[in-house]
Every structure is written in structure tokens, then in C-alpha cells.
Design a protein around this motif. Structure first.
Motif, PDB file in Angstrom:
ATOM      1  N   ARG A 228       0.854  -1.187   0.000  1.00 39.61           N
ATOM      2  CA  ARG A 228       0.000   0.000   0.000  1.00 39.61           C
ATOM      3  C   ARG A 228       0.896   1.246   0.000  1.00 39.61           C
ATOM      4  O   ARG A 228       1.612   1.508   0.962  1.00 39.61           O
ATOM      5  CB  ARG A 228      -0.902  -0.001   1.237  1.00 39.61           C
ATOM      6  CG  ARG A 228      -1.648   1.310   1.479  1.00 39.61           C
ATOM      7  CD  ARG A 228      -2.749   1.557   0.443  1.00 39.61           C
ATOM      8  NE  ARG A 228      -3.455   2.801   0.738  1.00 39.61           N
ATOM      9  CZ  ARG A 228      -3.231   3.956   0.118  1.00 39.61           C
ATOM     10  NH1 ARG A 228      -2.306   4.034  -0.839  1.00 39.61           N
ATOM     11  NH2 ARG A 228      -3.921   5.028   0.451  1.00 39.61           N
ATOM     12  N   LYS A 230       1.059   5.315  -0.244  1.00 38.73           N
ATOM     13  CA  LYS A 230       0.256   6.527  -0.078  1.00 38.73           C
ATOM     14  C   LYS A 230       0.778   7.614  -1.013  1.00 38.73           C
ATOM     15  O   LYS A 230       1.384   8.608  -0.579  1.00 38.73           O
ATOM     16  CB  LYS A 230       0.280   6.981   1.382  1.00 38.73           C
ATOM     17  CG  LYS A 230      -0.466   6.029   2.309  1.00 38.73           C
ATOM     18  CD  LYS A 230      -0.683   6.627   3.678  1.00 38.73           C
ATOM     19  CE  LYS A 230      -1.592   5.742   4.518  1.00 38.73           C
ATOM     20  NZ  LYS A 230      -1.890   6.333   5.833  1.00 38.73           N
ATOM     21  N   THR A 232       0.347   9.053  -5.513  1.00 39.27           N
ATOM     22  CA  THR A 232      -0.123   8.833  -6.886  1.00 39.27           C
ATOM     23  C   THR A 232       1.064   8.832  -7.845  1.00 39.27           C
ATOM     24  O   THR A 232       0.875   8.858  -9.057  1.00 39.27           O
ATOM     25  CB  THR A 232      -1.116   9.935  -7.310  1.00 39.27           C
ATOM     26  OG1 THR A 232      -0.467  11.219  -7.210  1.00 39.27           O
ATOM     27  CG2 THR A 232      -2.360   9.932  -6.446  1.00 39.27           C
ATOM     28  N   GLU A 269     -10.439   1.838   2.207  1.00 36.49           N
ATOM     29  CA  GLU A 269      -9.997   2.831   3.191  1.00 36.49           C
ATOM     30  C   GLU A 269      -9.516   4.123   2.531  1.00 36.49           C
ATOM     31  O   GLU A 269      -9.301   5.126   3.210  1.00 36.49           O
ATOM     32  CB  GLU A 269      -8.854   2.252   4.040  1.00 36.49           C
ATOM     33  CG  GLU A 269      -9.264   1.045   4.874  1.00 36.49           C
ATOM     34  CD  GLU A 269      -8.067   0.401   5.558  1.00 36.49           C
ATOM     35  OE1 GLU A 269      -6.929   0.868   5.324  1.00 36.49           O
ATOM     36  OE2 GLU A 269      -8.267  -0.568   6.314  1.00 36.49           O
ATOM     37  N   ILE A 270      -9.350   4.108   1.203  1.00 39.01           N
ATOM     38  CA  ILE A 270      -8.772   5.251   0.499  1.00 39.01           C
ATOM     39  C   ILE A 270      -9.852   6.268   0.156  1.00 39.01           C
ATOM     40  O   ILE A 270     -10.916   5.923  -0.340  1.00 39.01           O
ATOM     41  CB  ILE A 270      -8.069   4.796  -0.796  1.00 39.01           C
ATOM     42  CG1 ILE A 270      -6.977   3.763  -0.484  1.00 39.01           C
ATOM     43  CG2 ILE A 270      -7.466   5.985  -1.538  1.00 39.01           C
ATOM     44  CD1 ILE A 270      -6.376   3.125  -1.720  1.00 39.01           C
ATOM     45  N   GLN A 271      -9.546   7.536   0.406  1.00 43.94           N
ATOM     46  CA  GLN A 271     -10.418   8.626  -0.012  1.00 43.94           C
ATOM     47  C   GLN A 271      -9.680   9.503  -1.015  1.00 43.94           C
ATOM     48  O   GLN A 271      -8.502   9.813  -0.834  1.00 43.94           O
ATOM     49  CB  GLN A 271     -10.837   9.485   1.197  1.00 43.94           C
ATOM     50  CG  GLN A 271     -11.913   8.858   2.065  1.00 43.94           C
ATOM     51  CD  GLN A 271     -12.365   9.800   3.145  1.00 43.94           C
ATOM     52  OE1 GLN A 271     -11.574  10.226   3.982  1.00 43.94           O
ATOM     53  NE2 GLN A 271     -13.636  10.157   3.136  1.00 43.94           N
ATOM     54  N   LEU A 272     -10.369   9.880  -2.062  1.00 42.57           N
ATOM     55  CA  LEU A 272      -9.809  10.768  -3.072  1.00 42.57           C
ATOM     56  C   LEU A 272     -10.763  11.918  -3.321  1.00 42.57           C
ATOM     57  O   LEU A 272     -11.976  11.788  -3.131  1.00 42.57           O
ATOM     58  CB  LEU A 272      -9.581  10.020  -4.392  1.00 42.57           C
ATOM     59  CG  LEU A 272      -8.236   9.337  -4.605  1.00 42.57           C
ATOM     60  CD1 LEU A 272      -8.162   8.811  -6.018  1.00 42.57           C
ATOM     61  CD2 LEU A 272      -7.073  10.283  -4.356  1.00 42.57           C
ATOM     62  N   TYR A 280     -14.872   7.931  -1.182  1.00 44.12           N
ATOM     63  CA  TYR A 280     -14.181   6.653  -1.060  1.00 44.12           C
ATOM     64  C   TYR A 280     -14.036   6.036  -2.451  1.00 44.12           C
ATOM     65  O   TYR A 280     -14.934   6.119  -3.284  1.00 44.12           O
ATOM     66  CB  TYR A 280     -14.958   5.698  -0.142  1.00 44.12           C
ATOM     67  CG  TYR A 280     -14.797   6.036   1.314  1.00 44.12           C
ATOM     68  CD1 TYR A 280     -13.642   5.667   2.006  1.00 44.12           C
ATOM     69  CD2 TYR A 280     -15.784   6.735   1.999  1.00 44.12           C
ATOM     70  CE1 TYR A 280     -13.482   5.974   3.340  1.00 44.12           C
ATOM     71  CE2 TYR A 280     -15.640   7.063   3.347  1.00 44.12           C
ATOM     72  CZ  TYR A 280     -14.483   6.685   4.004  1.00 44.12           C
ATOM     73  OH  TYR A 280     -14.315   7.003   5.320  1.00 44.12           O
ATOM     74  N   ASP A 313      -2.819   5.499  -4.335  1.00 45.64           N
ATOM     75  CA  ASP A 313      -3.980   6.334  -4.031  1.00 45.64           C
ATOM     76  C   ASP A 313      -4.957   6.423  -5.199  1.00 45.64           C
ATOM     77  O   ASP A 313      -6.142   6.684  -4.983  1.00 45.64           O
ATOM     78  CB  ASP A 313      -3.528   7.752  -3.653  1.00 45.64           C
ATOM     79  CG  ASP A 313      -2.999   7.822  -2.225  1.00 45.64           C
ATOM     80  OD1 ASP A 313      -3.281   6.896  -1.448  1.00 45.64           O
ATOM     81  OD2 ASP A 313      -2.303   8.800  -1.894  1.00 45.64           O
ATOM     82  N   ASN A 314      -4.457   6.242  -6.423  1.00 43.74           N
ATOM     83  CA  ASN A 314      -5.331   6.433  -7.594  1.00 43.74           C
ATOM     84  C   ASN A 314      -5.381   5.233  -8.526  1.00 43.74           C
ATOM     85  O   ASN A 314      -5.957   5.314  -9.613  1.00 43.74           O
ATOM     86  CB  ASN A 314      -4.873   7.659  -8.388  1.00 43.74           C
ATOM     87  CG  ASN A 314      -3.458   7.497  -8.950  1.00 43.74           C
ATOM     88  OD1 ASN A 314      -2.691   6.658  -8.471  1.00 43.74           O
ATOM     89  ND2 ASN A 314      -3.132   8.280  -9.950  1.00 43.74           N
TER      90      ASN A 314
END
Length: 481
Positions: A228, A230, A232, A269-272, A280, A313-314
Motif C-alpha cells: 500500500r 500513499k 499517486t 480505506e482510500i479517499q480521493l 471513497y 492512491d489512484n
């Protein structure tokens, strides 16, 4: 056999003369000997295919190329024969002659060579592979084994593993499998009849399918690692790694389901930033399931590496060790069928609730699920030793539409925000989008905000028209070959 003659434009002539020789392209003068030509033909066919142009001179001193083709079609007979010797059934290649509208400077033979199912050898009896702009001979036994596996001629799944037979025949996995599928047959008899053992040694396929801990017998080539990051950024680094990589072990059946579950959990769990604010991330579970399943079942187990799932992240990247097998390419993978590991694919399909329910349709299902959610389709690409599938969290809407949708809900937008929304990595590309929309009088700069705090808003007509930045370019001197 009649060969098509195509008249090309000046632009097409320039494209050929400036074509960069590399992994997918080669240019030769008409004097190239058919025996030497056969090396390029074999290399392209054994690797990823490519284009070959015969009739192009190169002056390495002046770093210039010149169109000097065959005077007439018959003059290329020797070269054409080289292709027909390697492809006696007329498969995996097509060719045509190219000529200038003026009719001057002769005919250039353009050949499109596809990746072949079998190994092609040059006239000297040696197979070649393409690496960059070079044709590399396959000389060692190890290199030939890799090529055979890449072509699907052999599969590492049939090799035996130096562990006792009861590593598989007495495992909890095979006992559960036998009770649910074929309860009458003893495991040893079943393994023998299905060629999943040779004497008292189980095959790689048997260990992976029915061993409780295949990683003990096949270390560094039978697990799934999940990361994972964190960021882009194009590549992850130790600095943006959220935690130590997670290793998923066990038999292939359990591995697949555990990896999909863990990957889904981490993604949720990822927010963008989205048009409505922080959102989410949502990927269709079918896409993750099918691509991870495909990576596990169709990888080359002869390559000492694990399957890697990298969550950014993306986007999500799933890397499967080994090249695409046989004639399969990134372009035809959705329409063509080929199974590198036939036994693994067949028998995992007989487990309860098998991960590969529709054999041969997995990636099509993954692509369809992305389309249904209006997300961009996955990208499939090959590296030197693996296949990578990239699943982007990027909407099908154009970047311009995403900017305007955002401004429907928020008063202004910045370059950084657009890059977060669209996945575009370049600030200059986003600037171009801004200027394009400003030129259509859809947006304008926010007054009083410039430099690093520059922002844009919907067009009101109160700001001065925005002119695109002028760019200056410095011509790079081309290195001579």
C-alpha cells in the motif's frame, strides 16, 4: 502470391525514414543477406512481433536515412523466400511494397511480423529473441527453457518437486477436495491418474493446488505480496509505503480469495477528491477478483518471483511473473485463448465455488465491470519479465468535463486539484486544459490569485482574457549511431 503495392504520402515516407529502431522496429538495406534477415524475422516472431522495412539505407556518419528500394518486385524474391521458409503456412506475417507517388527510388518491402506460437529459428539453426534494437541468440539451455515456457511449449507446472508425495497426498487441502469432488478415489491414485505426480514426487501443479503450504516447497515463487503506497507517483518507494508488505500464502485456491479480500479492504480505506469532495474509492470486486485470479493461474511458475499487488492512491497494479505465453499479446488477450498452466486451470475449476468460474472469460468480465461503473478500462502491459495490469481510478468523463462538474459544486479549482481528480501527472498538461477552457469562455482566472496560489473559476466576463504561456524549445542534437 500477389503482393500489394501501396503508394505512400510524403508524411508516411518521413515517418519511415525517422522511425526509431528498437524492440518493435528494424530497417535494412536491400543488400541484407536472407540468412541475416532470418535472424530479425525469428527474433520478432519469438518475442513480441514487430515491423521490418527492407530498402532503407543508413549513413551512420551523417546520421541520415535514404529511401532506396527494389527496382522491381522480383528483385525481392530472395528476401520473401526467407519469410516463407520460416512461415511455411503463411501465418504470423503479412507484407506489402511501399512506393513513392513519383515512382522514384524503388519499392520498400514492409513486413508486419506477429508473435508466433512456436519457436522460430534463423537459417543457421539458432533461435533469436528481440531485446531493444538487437537480435539476441538463444544459446544456453536455461535461456531455451525460458523461451519454451514463454511460447507455451513447455510449462513449469509439470516439473516434479523434491518433497515426499504425502506433502500433497496427506494434506488437509486434498482431503477436503477429494471429499467434495471424488470421494471414492484415494489421493495417491487420483494424483497418478491425472499426471500430477511422477513416481513418488508430486508435480509443481499438485503442490500449488493441494499443498497446505506450497511456499515451503516452492519459496519465492508461490505467494502473493500486497503493498500500500500513499502516493499517486508513477512508482512507489519506501518513503510512501504505508506498512510492510503483506504476504498471502497457502494453496492457490485460498490465496486468491484471501488476496482479493485484503486488496478490497485496503482500497475501501482510500479517499480521493471527487466532484463532490472527498469520496471513497470504489472498484468493482469482479475486476479485482478476475485480474488477481488471472495473475495467479497464468503466471510462469518457473520465474522465481511472487505475484505483486500494489495499491496506490489512484490505481492498483497487479504484476504477474513471466511474459504472455505463445501468441498472446496485450492487444489480442481479450479475444485469444491460451493456458500456460493447463492442469492448474482445470483442477482449480473443480474446487467448490471456483475462482475461475467462466474459463477464458475472466479478463473480459473485469473490463466489463469497469465499464459498468464508468471507469476507464484496465491497461495491460509487458515488462521484460512480467505482465502488469493497471486498474486506474479514473472516470470515463473527459478532464474538461470533470473540471466543469467540480466548478458546479465549488467556487474555484487549482492545478493540483485537477491532477487529483483526473490522475493526470503533468502540471503543464493541466495548464493546457485551463487555457483551452478559458479560450471557450468557460472558465477564467480567479482575480488576485497567481503563481503558486493560482486558481480558476467559472467564466463571468470580469477578468482579462487569458493567453496561453509561450514555450521555448531547444533542439536537442541527435547522437550519431
Amino acid at each position: 502470391m500477389s503482393i500489394q503495392v501501396t503508394t505512400v504520402t510524403q508524411g508516411e515516407i518521413t515517418r519511415v525514414l525517422t522511425l526509431e529502431e528498437g524492440h518493435f522496429a528494424d530497417l535494412k538495406a536491400i543488400e541484407v543477406a536472407p540468412s541475416k534477415l532470418s535472424r530479425s524475422i525469428a527474433a520478432f516472431a519469438n518475442t513480441d512481433g514487430g515491423e521490418l522495412y527492407i530498402g532503407i539505407d543508413e549513413d551512420k556518419g551523417e546520421n541520415k536515412r535514404k529511401w532506396r528500394g527494389f527496382s522491381q518486385i522480383e528483385d525481392a524474391n530472395g528476401h520473401i523466400q526467407a519469410f516463407e521458409d520460416l512461415f511455411p503456412l503463411g501465418q504470423y506475417f503479412s507484407y506489402e511494397f511501399l512506393k513513392k507517388a513519383s515512382g522514384r527510388d524503388g519499392l520498400v518491402l514492409r513486413v508486419n511480423i506477429q508473435k508466433s506460437k512456436d519457436i522460430k529459428k534463423a537459417t543457421d539453426g539458432n533461435p533469436f529473441i528481440r531485446r531493444g534494437a538487437q537480435n539476441i541468440p538463444v544459446r544456453t539451455e536455461e535461456a531455451l527453457q525460458v523461451l519454451n515456457r514463454n511460447k507455451g511449449i513447455t510449462s513449469f507446472e509439470t516439473e516434479t518437486v523434491s518433497v515426499p508425495l504425502n506433502f500433497v497426498s496427506n494434506s488437509e487441502t486434498i482431503i477436503e477436495f477429494m471429499l467434495s469432488i471424488v470421494p471414492i478415489v484415494e489421493p495417491e491414485i487420483f494424483l497418478g491418474k491425472q499426471l500430477l505426480r511422477h513416481g513418488e514426487k508430486p508435480t509443481v501443479a499438485a503442490v500449488l493446488l493441494f499443498g497446505d503450504e506450497p511456499q515451503a516447497a516452492l519459496p519465492k515463487r508461490s505467494a502473493i505480496k500486497i503493498y500500500r503506497y500513499k502516493t499517486t507517483d508513477q512508482e512507489g518507494s519506501r518513503e510512501n509505503l504505508a506498512f510492510s508488505p503483506i504476504t498471502i500464502e497457502g494453496c492457490l485456491y485460498k490465496q486468491i480469495y484471501a488476496a482479493v479480500e485484503k486488496t478490497t479492504e485496503l482500497i475501501q480505506e482510500i479517499q480521493l477528491l471527487g466532484p463532490s469532495g472527498l469520496e471513497y474509492i470504489e472498484y468493482p470486486k469482479e475486476t479485482l477478483h478476475e485480474i488477481i485470479t488471472n495473475a495467479v493461474l497464468h503466471r510462469d511458475y518457473g520465474t522465481a518471483d511472487d505475484v505483486h499487488v500494489r495499491i496506490f492512491d489512484n490505481r492498483v497494479e497487479i504484476e504477474s511473473p513471466g511474459k504472455l505465453p505463445a501468441h498472446i499479446t496485450a492487444e489480442n488477450i481479450l479475444s485469444e485463448r491460451y493456458s500456460r498452466n493447463g492442469s492448474i486451470v482445470r483442477w482449480i475449476n473443480k474446487f467448490p465455488d471456483p475462482p475461475n468460474k467462466d474459463i477464458g472469460e475472466g479478463l473480459n468480465t473485469a473490463f466489463a465491470a469497469m465499464k459498468k461503473l464508468k471507469l476507464k478500462q484496465p491497461i495491460i502491459r509487458e515488462s521484460a519479465h512480467s505482465v502488469i495490469v493497471e486498474i486506474k481510478h479514473q472516470k470515463l468523463a473527459s478532464p474538461e468535463q470533470m473540471i466543469m462538474d467540480y466548478l458546479d459544486k465549488f467556487p474555484e479549482i487549482t492545478n493540483k486539484t485537477v491532477r487529483q481528480l483526473t490522475g493526470i501527472g503533468s502540471e503543464n498538461t493541466v495548464k493546457t486544459l485551463f487555457y483551452r477552457l478559458a479560450g471557450r469562455q468557460q472558465i477564467e482566472r480567479v482575480p488576485g490569485k497567481g503563481g503558486g496560489s493560482a486558481a480558476w473559476q467559472k467564466f463571468t466576463g470580469t477578468s482579462a482574457p487569458e493567453a496561453p504561456e509561450k514555450k521555448t524549445f531547444t533542439r536537442k542534437k541527435k547522437d550519431s549511431k
